[in-house]
Design an enzyme around this catalytic site. Structure first.
Site, PDB file in Angstrom:
ATOM      1  N   HIS A  23      10.797  41.031  10.662  1.00 40.26           N
ATOM      2  CA  HIS A  23      11.611  40.433  11.649  1.00 40.26           C
ATOM      3  C   HIS A  23      12.885  40.754  11.746  1.00 40.26           C
ATOM      4  O   HIS A  23      13.436  40.987  13.244  1.00 40.26           O
ATOM      5  CB  HIS A  23      11.586  38.988  11.565  1.00 40.26           C
ATOM      6  N   ARG A  39      12.880  44.173  13.636  1.00 43.49           N
ATOM      7  CA  ARG A  39      13.011  43.962  15.390  1.00 43.49           C
ATOM      8  C   ARG A  39      14.001  43.178  16.018  1.00 43.49           C
ATOM      9  O   ARG A  39      14.366  43.781  17.063  1.00 43.49           O
ATOM     10  CB  ARG A  39      11.646  42.692  15.267  1.00 43.49           C
ATOM     11  N   ARG A  62       6.283  43.355  16.455  1.00 39.50           N
ATOM     12  CA  ARG A  62       6.034  42.217  15.301  1.00 39.50           C
ATOM     13  C   ARG A  62       5.157  42.725  14.511  1.00 39.50           C
ATOM     14  O   ARG A  62       4.510  43.558  14.568  1.00 39.50           O
ATOM     15  CB  ARG A  62       5.457  40.854  16.192  1.00 39.50           C
ATOM     16  N   LYS A  98       1.189  38.517  21.589  1.00 34.51           N
ATOM     17  CA  LYS A  98       0.809  37.295  21.524  1.00 34.51           C
ATOM     18  C   LYS A  98      -0.174  37.082  22.906  1.00 34.51           C
ATOM     19  O   LYS A  98       0.066  37.550  24.060  1.00 34.51           O
ATOM     20  CB  LYS A  98       1.956  36.507  21.516  1.00 34.51           C
ATOM     21  N   HIS A 121       8.141  39.406  25.267  1.00 33.74           N
ATOM     22  CA  HIS A 121       8.312  37.976  25.515  1.00 33.74           C
ATOM     23  C   HIS A 121       7.843  37.590  26.659  1.00 33.74           C
ATOM     24  O   HIS A 121       7.861  37.983  27.833  1.00 33.74           O
ATOM     25  CB  HIS A 121       9.880  37.908  25.512  1.00 33.74           C
ATOM     26  N   TYR A 149      19.671  37.490  22.683  1.00 38.28           N
ATOM     27  CA  TYR A 149      20.292  38.581  22.269  1.00 38.28           C
ATOM     28  C   TYR A 149      21.635  38.671  22.938  1.00 38.28           C
ATOM     29  O   TYR A 149      22.686  39.705  22.310  1.00 38.28           O
ATOM     30  CB  TYR A 149      19.436  39.749  22.364  1.00 38.28           C
TER      31      TYR A 149
END
Length: 299
Positions: free
Chosen positions: A244, A247, A148, A172, A270, A279
């Site tokens: 993004h 990515r 990210r 995150k 994730h 995806y």
């Protein structure tokens, strides 16, 4: 009792105070005015609307062919309007409270083709000087790691070492993960950073990509601008290129070349594999297009 126009004006004022963009305010105004037309056609005022009127309005949007995304935005505007009326004591209930939002289709990531990524790297190199070196490093790192942009700008100066093919990334939720980085990307990043300052010339920055910004490192906005310059130099539409997008390209290309979802989830950081599964839809769509374009009986 407060008039409808006054109540709507107060909603716009509150939104402005919250920092809503001018286009957002205009969209809310248009949404409420459209609902007011629907209400008047049924002999009702906007502020007196009930759940049945809200449902009939949403049904009308669907019948008119408007997208679920448009209907969801208009329902959001109505929710804010009626919740405001309830807070101000104009009415005691919210007719949108039990109304379900339209089901939105999953948006597919817009990945670049592999050849376009190579062209982007080549275009970055043509920028020349420090900016060219930085552009190459940013494209290489983002594409090879799937980081990210917030993770990229926060990389420490010692994150990349010649003897370490993996780097620790703080993602995150302050969750750390290990991400492989190619020798080519490491060399590009170290070249962009330049040599350490001479002795007595000041301490080196703690960041991999230092800058004069308040945080001491390159900003996300600056990364985006560098990528736009690289895209223009490569002859690509700059609107299609962003951190993004790189990515997404990383994930899509890996999956297309046989990577499994669980590994991809770990690389992307994730928390839920359901996020990674989007995806597979990208891959399914590409396979469908391939069959439609090349199979002799596709027509």
């Amino acid at each position: 009792t407060q008039s409808r126009s006054s109540a709507a004006s107060d909603v716009y004022k509150r939104q402005a105070e919250r920092g809503a963009a001018r286009n957002t305010l205009a969209a809310y105004r248009g949404d409420l005015e459209d609902f007011a037309v629907h209400a008047r056609a049924r002999g009702l005022g906007t502020a007196e609307a009930g759940p049945d009127l809200v449902r009939s309005y949403l049904h009308g949007l669907s019948a008119a062919g408007l997208s679920a995304r448009t209907a969801a935005r208009r329902l959001s505007a109505l929710r804010q309007f009626f919740r405001f009326l309830a807070r101000e004591g104009v009415r005691t209930d919210d007719p949108t409270e039990l109304t379900e939002s339209p089901r939105l289709p999953a948006s597919l990531p817009k990945a670049l083709a592999e050849a376009e990524v190579e062209a982007l790297i080549a275009g970055a190199a043509t920028l020349g000087g420090r900016r060219g070196a930085l552009a190459v490093a940013l494209v290489e790192l983002l594409y090879v790691s799937g980081l990210r942009v917030s993770e990229l700008v926060a990389l420490q100066a010692g994150a990349l070492r010649a003897d370490a093919p993996l780097i620790a990334v703080l993602g995150k939720g302050n969750k750390e993960r290990l991400v492989p980085v190619s020798a080519r990307a490491r060399e590009a990043a170290l070249a962009a950073r330049g040599p350490a300052p001479a002795r007595g010339k000041g301490a080196p920055s703690r960041w991999l990509f230092p800058s004069r910004a308040a945080g001491g490192h390159i900003t996300r906005q600056a990364v985006g601008m560098v990528l736009k310059d690289a895209a223009i130099a490569a002859g690509l539409d700059p609107e299609r290129v962003s951190p993004h997008v790189l990515r997404h390209s990383f994930a899509t290309h890996l999956l297309g070349r046989g990577a499994d979802l669980r590994s991809l989830q770990m690389l992307l950081g994730h928390a839920d594999i359901a996020t990674t599964q989007i995806y597979t839809k990208v891959l399914e769509e590409r396979l469908r297009q391939l069959v439609e374009a090349h199979h002799p009986l596709a027509g």
